[in-house]
Design an enzyme around this catalytic site. Structure first.
Site: not given
Ligand code: RFL
Ligand code: PHB
Length: 389
Positions: A72, A200, A292, A296, A384
């Protein structure tokens, strides 16, 4: 049992670290609380900085991403009924890649399986003991049996609700937090995305985001009160509300369909300092959370893992511990800048009823300024696409 690096958590942080260490001949054990199916059912991030893409390439898990990921060159911000484009590539020299976190996790799990090393899933009561010594231990139960693993180092990659951060003595840690008074209701639907780039949307009824996973899979979000439950949002209500928050031309071309996932995520900014204690190193969401809006979270997890893997490789290759010692400070400089950007973009685009009519006008003035100033758009674009590391 013993291993060189004990890794708690099989999210993107833990799995990417395991893979980078494996490539460099360093052994690790990954311990995960949930089942593999559960980890792969979580729908989260979608946008990758180019630097994160390169890191995944260096981890040799890029083949499907290179095939299926979408490049993109920009995205739109909609406000006052109009769309305005941020030309990421034109302004900052780099695009972003849209490829779901779920797919990255799957690719990393496949690589782990191919390496012959295990992910111990459904591990119960994972805890770290002996942090005051030079030989920390991971303890857990699997199928009712107790296990102890002696480690050189422990990587806390267990997300915001994990045990690693809790194991560090309270007196050592300083936590910084902001909780936003709303959440994001996310819907995944097997419909063609409404646009070929992300939109957005700032709207007086609240923020909305049009994103995607593939040409046939759309991801949409709505700002909703924290008190709402996904059950309050049957599909019809979701689509109607989304259309109201989008410019008319976008709303008119939106293809709706049954949702295949629907969930509400709270929005939070959080940083813990330092990100390490003795032989325990925190990475990703275990150490910091961003709302989110700036996409990042996953990208910060990737930069932490870059620094941590390099530091561990230097330790094992040449007994050089300087990068391990500097790990927390090195990460935190980038973390705080991503926190600032995510906070700024959240404040710019969401509705904050408590800030009143003056606050509303400030947002519109800032949006108007942004699209009248190449300098301001460039600042947005360079954050970004991701600050360098
Ligand atoms: P995770 O993915 O939460 O993984 C942690 C893992 O640890 C396990 N765990 C345990 N295991 C053993 N013993 C325990 N006591 C434990 N406690 C927990 C969990 O089950 C899990 O499997 O953390 P990690 O690996 O640091 O990854 C981080 C990312 O998941 C997170 O930052 C992103 O998803 C955030 N995020 C976004 N980031 C982006 O860079 N671009 C995006 O577009 C973006 N969109 C988002 C997002 C997060 C969202 N939510 C749901 C919070 C959109 C959303 C809606
Ligand atoms: C997504 O596709 O889940 C998404 C994209 C951009 C954002 C957050 C989430 O800033």
């Amino acid at each position: 049992m013993r291993t060189q690096v004990g890794i708690i958590g099989s999210g993107p942080s833990g799995l990417l670290l395991a893979q980078l260490l494996h490539i460099n001949g360093i052994e690790s054990l990954v311990v995960e609380r949930h089942s593999r199916a559960h980890v792969l059912s979580r729908i989260r991030a979608g946008v990758l900085e180019q630097r994160a893409v390169e890191l995944l390439r260096s981890a040799r898990v890029h083949q499907r991403m290179d095939r299926e990921g979408q490049t993109h060159d920009g995205f739109d911000i909609a406000f006052s009924g109009q769309r305005h484009r941020i030309d990421l590539t034109g302004l900052s020299g780099s695009p972003v890649t849209v490829y779901g976190q779920t797919e990255i996790t799957r690719d990393l799990m496949d690589a782990r399986d191919a390496s012959g090393a295990a992910i111990i899933d459904q591990a119960e009561d994972v805890c770290i003991e002996g942090l005051e010594t030079d030989r920390p231990m991971l303890k857990f139960f699997k199928d009712g049996r107790a296990h102890t693993v002696a480690c050189d180092f422990v990587a806390g990659c267990d997300g915001f609700h994990g045990v690693s951060r809790q194991t560090i003595p309270k007196a050592v840690l300083k936590e910084y937090e902001r909780i936003y008074p709303f959440g994001w209701l996310g819907v995944l639907a097997e419909t063609p995305p409404v646009s070929n780039e992300l939109i957005y949307a700032h709207h007086e009824r609240g923020f909305a985001l049009c994103s995607m996973r593939s040409p046939r899979l759309s991801r949409y979000y709505l700002q909703v009160p924290l008190t709402d439950d996904p059950a309050d949002w049957p599909d019809d209500r979701f689509w109607t509300e989304l259309k109201r928050r989008l410019p008319a031309d976008v709303a008119n071309s939106l293809v709706t369909g049954p949702s295949i996932e629907k969930s509400i995520a709270p929005l939070r900014s959080f940083v813990v300092e330092p990100m390490s204690y003795r032989r325990l190193f925190l990475a990703g969401d275990a150490a910091h959370i961003v709302p989110p809006t700036g996409a990042k979270g996953l990208n910060l997890a990737a930069s932490d893992i870059h620094y941590l893997s390099e530091a561990l490789i230097a330790h094992y290759a040449s007994a050089d511990n300087s990068e391990l010692v500097g790990y927390s400070n090195t990460c935190l400089r980038r973390v705080w800048k991503a926190e600032r950007f995510s906070w700024w973009m959240t404040n710019l685009l969401h509705r904050f009823p408590e800030s009143g009519p003056f606050g509303d006008r400030m947002q519109l003035a800032e949006l108007d300024y942004l699209f009248g100033s190449r300098a301001a758009m460039t600042a947005l674009a360079e954050n970004y696409i991701g600050l360098p590391y």
